[in-house]
Design a protein around this motif. Structure first.
Motif, PDB file in Angstrom:
ATOM      1  N   TYR A   1       0.817  -1.215   0.000  1.00  0.00           N
ATOM      2  CA  TYR A   1       0.000   0.000   0.000  1.00  0.00           C
ATOM      3  C   TYR A   1       0.847   1.259   0.000  1.00  0.00           C
ATOM      4  N   ASP A   2       1.943   1.238   0.773  1.00  0.00           N
ATOM      5  CA  ASP A   2       2.812   2.397   0.894  1.00  0.00           C
ATOM      6  C   ASP A   2       4.229   1.933   1.248  1.00  0.00           C
ATOM      7  N   PRO A   3       5.230   2.819   1.172  1.00  0.00           N
ATOM      8  CA  PRO A   3       6.611   2.410   1.438  1.00  0.00           C
ATOM      9  C   PRO A   3       6.818   1.951   2.883  1.00  0.00           C
ATOM     10  N   PRO A   4       7.763   1.032   3.104  1.00  0.00           N
ATOM     11  CA  PRO A   4       8.059   0.568   4.469  1.00  0.00           C
ATOM     12  C   PRO A   4       8.686   1.680   5.306  1.00  0.00           C
ATOM     13  N   LEU A   5       8.063   1.972   6.432  1.00  0.00           N
ATOM     14  CA  LEU A   5       8.527   3.082   7.267  1.00  0.00           C
ATOM     15  C   LEU A   5       9.901   2.815   7.871  1.00  0.00           C
ATOM     16  N   ALA A   6      10.211   1.557   8.146  1.00  0.00           N
ATOM     17  CA  ALA A   6      11.507   1.238   8.762  1.00  0.00           C
ATOM     18  C   ALA A   6      12.655   1.694   7.872  1.00  0.00           C
ATOM     19  N   LEU A   7      12.558   1.419   6.567  1.00  0.00           N
ATOM     20  CA  LEU A   7      13.610   1.826   5.654  1.00  0.00           C
ATOM     21  C   LEU A   7      13.706   3.345   5.570  1.00  0.00           C
ATOM     22  N   ALA A   8      12.558   4.005   5.559  1.00  0.00           N
ATOM     23  CA  ALA A   8      12.553   5.468   5.476  1.00  0.00           C
ATOM     24  C   ALA A   8      13.173   6.092   6.716  1.00  0.00           C
ATOM     25  N   GLN A   9      12.891   5.514   7.890  1.00  0.00           N
ATOM     26  CA  GLN A   9      13.442   6.064   9.128  1.00  0.00           C
ATOM     27  C   GLN A   9      14.940   5.801   9.240  1.00  0.00           C
ATOM     28  N   LEU A  10      15.360   4.579   8.906  1.00  0.00           N
ATOM     29  CA  LEU A  10      16.789   4.266   8.958  1.00  0.00           C
ATOM     30  C   LEU A  10      17.581   5.091   7.949  1.00  0.00           C
ATOM     31  N   SER A  11      16.992   5.292   6.783  1.00  0.00           N
ATOM     32  CA  SER A  11      17.659   6.095   5.767  1.00  0.00           C
ATOM     33  C   SER A  11      17.927   7.502   6.270  1.00  0.00           C
ATOM     34  N   SER A  12      16.945   8.113   6.901  1.00  0.00           N
ATOM     35  CA  SER A  12      17.122   9.479   7.389  1.00  0.00           C
ATOM     36  C   SER A  12      18.190   9.546   8.483  1.00  0.00           C
ATOM     37  N   CYS A  13      18.201   8.542   9.366  1.00  0.00           N
ATOM     38  CA  CYS A  13      19.187   8.528  10.451  1.00  0.00           C
ATOM     39  C   CYS A  13      20.597   8.331   9.921  1.00  0.00           C
ATOM     40  N   LEU A  14      20.760   7.434   8.949  1.00  0.00           N
ATOM     41  CA  LEU A  14      22.095   7.149   8.418  1.00  0.00           C
ATOM     42  C   LEU A  14      22.613   8.304   7.566  1.00  0.00           C
ATOM     43  N   ARG A  15      21.722   8.948   6.833  1.00  0.00           N
ATOM     44  CA  ARG A  15      22.142  10.127   6.056  1.00  0.00           C
ATOM     45  C   ARG A  15      22.579  11.251   7.001  1.00  0.00           C
ATOM     46  N   LYS A  16      21.842  11.407   8.096  1.00  0.00           N
ATOM     47  CA  LYS A  16      22.193  12.435   9.072  1.00  0.00           C
ATOM     48  C   LYS A  16      23.575  12.163   9.655  1.00  0.00           C
ATOM     49  N   ALA A  17      23.927  10.881   9.765  1.00  0.00           N
ATOM     50  CA  ALA A  17      25.236  10.499  10.311  1.00  0.00           C
ATOM     51  C   ALA A  17      26.344  10.576   9.260  1.00  0.00           C
ATOM     52  N   GLY A  18      25.991  10.957   8.033  1.00  0.00           N
ATOM     53  CA  GLY A  18      27.000  11.154   7.004  1.00  0.00           C
ATOM     54  C   GLY A  18      27.249   9.988   6.077  1.00  0.00           C
ATOM     55  N   HIS A  19      26.440   8.923   6.185  1.00  0.00           N
ATOM     56  CA  HIS A  19      26.634   7.761   5.324  1.00  0.00           C
ATOM     57  C   HIS A  19      25.915   7.955   3.991  1.00  0.00           C
ATOM     58  N   SER A  20      26.384   7.234   2.979  1.00  0.00           N
ATOM     59  CA  SER A  20      25.737   7.214   1.675  1.00  0.00           C
ATOM     60  C   SER A  20      24.738   6.053   1.657  1.00  0.00           C
ATOM     61  N   VAL A  21      23.457   6.350   1.405  1.00  0.00           N
ATOM     62  CA  VAL A  21      22.403   5.349   1.560  1.00  0.00           C
ATOM     63  C   VAL A  21      21.695   5.092   0.238  1.00  0.00           C
ATOM     64  N   PHE A  22      21.520   3.811  -0.080  1.00  0.00           N
ATOM     65  CA  PHE A  22      20.728   3.385  -1.233  1.00  0.00           C
ATOM     66  C   PHE A  22      19.611   2.491  -0.704  1.00  0.00           C
ATOM     67  N   THR A  23      18.365   2.860  -0.948  1.00  0.00           N
ATOM     68  CA  THR A  23      17.223   2.110  -0.423  1.00  0.00           C
ATOM     69  C   THR A  23      16.626   1.240  -1.520  1.00  0.00           C
ATOM     70  N   LEU A  24      16.439  -0.034  -1.213  1.00  0.00           N
ATOM     71  CA  LEU A  24      15.935  -0.986  -2.194  1.00  0.00           C
ATOM     72  C   LEU A  24      14.774  -1.788  -1.590  1.00  0.00           C
ATOM     73  N   ASP A  25      13.563  -1.430  -1.971  1.00  0.00           N
ATOM     74  CA  ASP A  25      12.382  -2.157  -1.509  1.00  0.00           C
ATOM     75  C   ASP A  25      12.137  -3.327  -2.458  1.00  0.00           C
ATOM     76  N   LEU A  26      12.798  -4.443  -2.183  1.00  0.00           N
ATOM     77  CA  LEU A  26      12.653  -5.620  -3.040  1.00  0.00           C
ATOM     78  C   LEU A  26      11.231  -6.155  -3.009  1.00  0.00           C
ATOM     79  N   ASN A  27      10.548  -5.963  -1.900  1.00  0.00           N
ATOM     80  CA  ASN A  27       9.174  -6.441  -1.810  1.00  0.00           C
ATOM     81  C   ASN A  27       8.308  -5.828  -2.912  1.00  0.00           C
ATOM     82  N   ILE A  28       8.389  -4.521  -3.077  1.00  0.00           N
ATOM     83  CA  ILE A  28       7.550  -3.869  -4.089  1.00  0.00           C
ATOM     84  C   ILE A  28       8.067  -4.152  -5.494  1.00  0.00           C
ATOM     85  N   LYS A  29       9.380  -4.313  -5.644  1.00  0.00           N
ATOM     86  CA  LYS A  29       9.938  -4.624  -6.959  1.00  0.00           C
ATOM     87  C   LYS A  29       9.461  -5.996  -7.430  1.00  0.00           C
TER      88      LYS A  29
END
Length: 240
Positions: A14-42
């Motif tokens: 129905y909508d994107p997984p919130l866990a990936l969205a939250q972790l992505s924001s935290c890791l980007r804030k920490a300076g990491h390069s993040v690539f998000t891949l929702d294999l479930n929807i793919k």
């Protein structure tokens, strides 16, 4: 570090997984390069006719049967190989899986195939499955998993990646389990986040809303857990 965040089937469409969205924001804030891949929807969007209904709740048992999941990966080998090659091309250091009971088998299967292709990559599992510490210990029986983050992952994963980047001892990072000298090291549980306002806003980069069943809204997280303790509710076992 270069980090790939992955959601394997089965999960909602129905909508994107919130866990990936939250972790992505935290890791980007920490300076990491993040690539998000929702294999479930793919996989859902490219599913073959024989798997058309396997994302419906009444068919969720499919994803709990190893023989079914193995056949799904075999029947979709071209698609699976495409995403493994994509991760290899990113030259990522770490791949993090958000894992629930429903995605446990597919996550293990994909992680194993990934390790066969990129032996040096670090694989980290976390997610609701691991609020039960016994599940964290069992999952490490699979040699394709290097670390399990249990409990809330936002602070833990950032600290763990920082230590890995420095080549430091990770035993000081609370909330992880890993193998060492044929034994398991549990670093002890981390306190729950007391102030959710400290977390950055959700980051949906890499998860376009047009991929999902309803592209007219964005989900948000307003709280965690529940003030009630209903015995029939799964949230009771996940959120202390």
């Amino acid at each position: 570090m270069k980090v790939v965040l992955i959601q394997c089937p089965v999960w909602g469409t129905y909508d994107p997984p919130l866990a990936l969205a939250q972790l992505s924001s935290c890791l980007r804030k920490a300076g990491h390069s993040v690539f998000t891949l929702d294999l479930n929807i793919k996989f859902y969007k490219h599913r073959k006719p024989e798997y058309k209904d396997m994302w419906a709740w009444e068919h969720c048992e499919f994803w709990y049967r190893k023989e079914y999941v193995d056949k799904f990966f075999q029947d979709n080998k071209d698609l699976v190989d495409r995403f493994i090659d994509l991760i290899a091309s990113i030259d990522s250091d770490v791949v993090c899986f958000s894992v629930a009971s429903s995605s446990r088998l597919s996550s293990i299967t994909f992680a194993r195939l990934l390790k066969q292709k990129i032996g040096a990559i670090k694989v980290i599992f976390g997610g609701p499955l691991f609020f039960d510490i016994r599940e964290a210990e069992k999952i490490l029986e699979n040699n394709c998993v290097d670390f399990v983050v249990y409990g809330e992952g936002e602070v833990t994963i950032g600290e763990l990646l920082g230590l890995l980047e420095q080549g430091s001892d990770v035993s000081s990072c609370k909330g992880i389990v890993y193998k060492q000298n044929n034994g398991l090291i549990n670093t002890g549980s981390r306190d729950l986040i007391s102030n959710l306002d400290e977390l950055p806003f959700l980051d949906f980069t890499g998860m376009p809303l047009t991929d999902y069943d309803d592209s007219t809204h964005i989900s948000l997280m307003a709280s965690r857990g529940c003030v009630f303790r209903c015995v029939f509710c799964s949230s009771r076992s996940v959120w202390p």
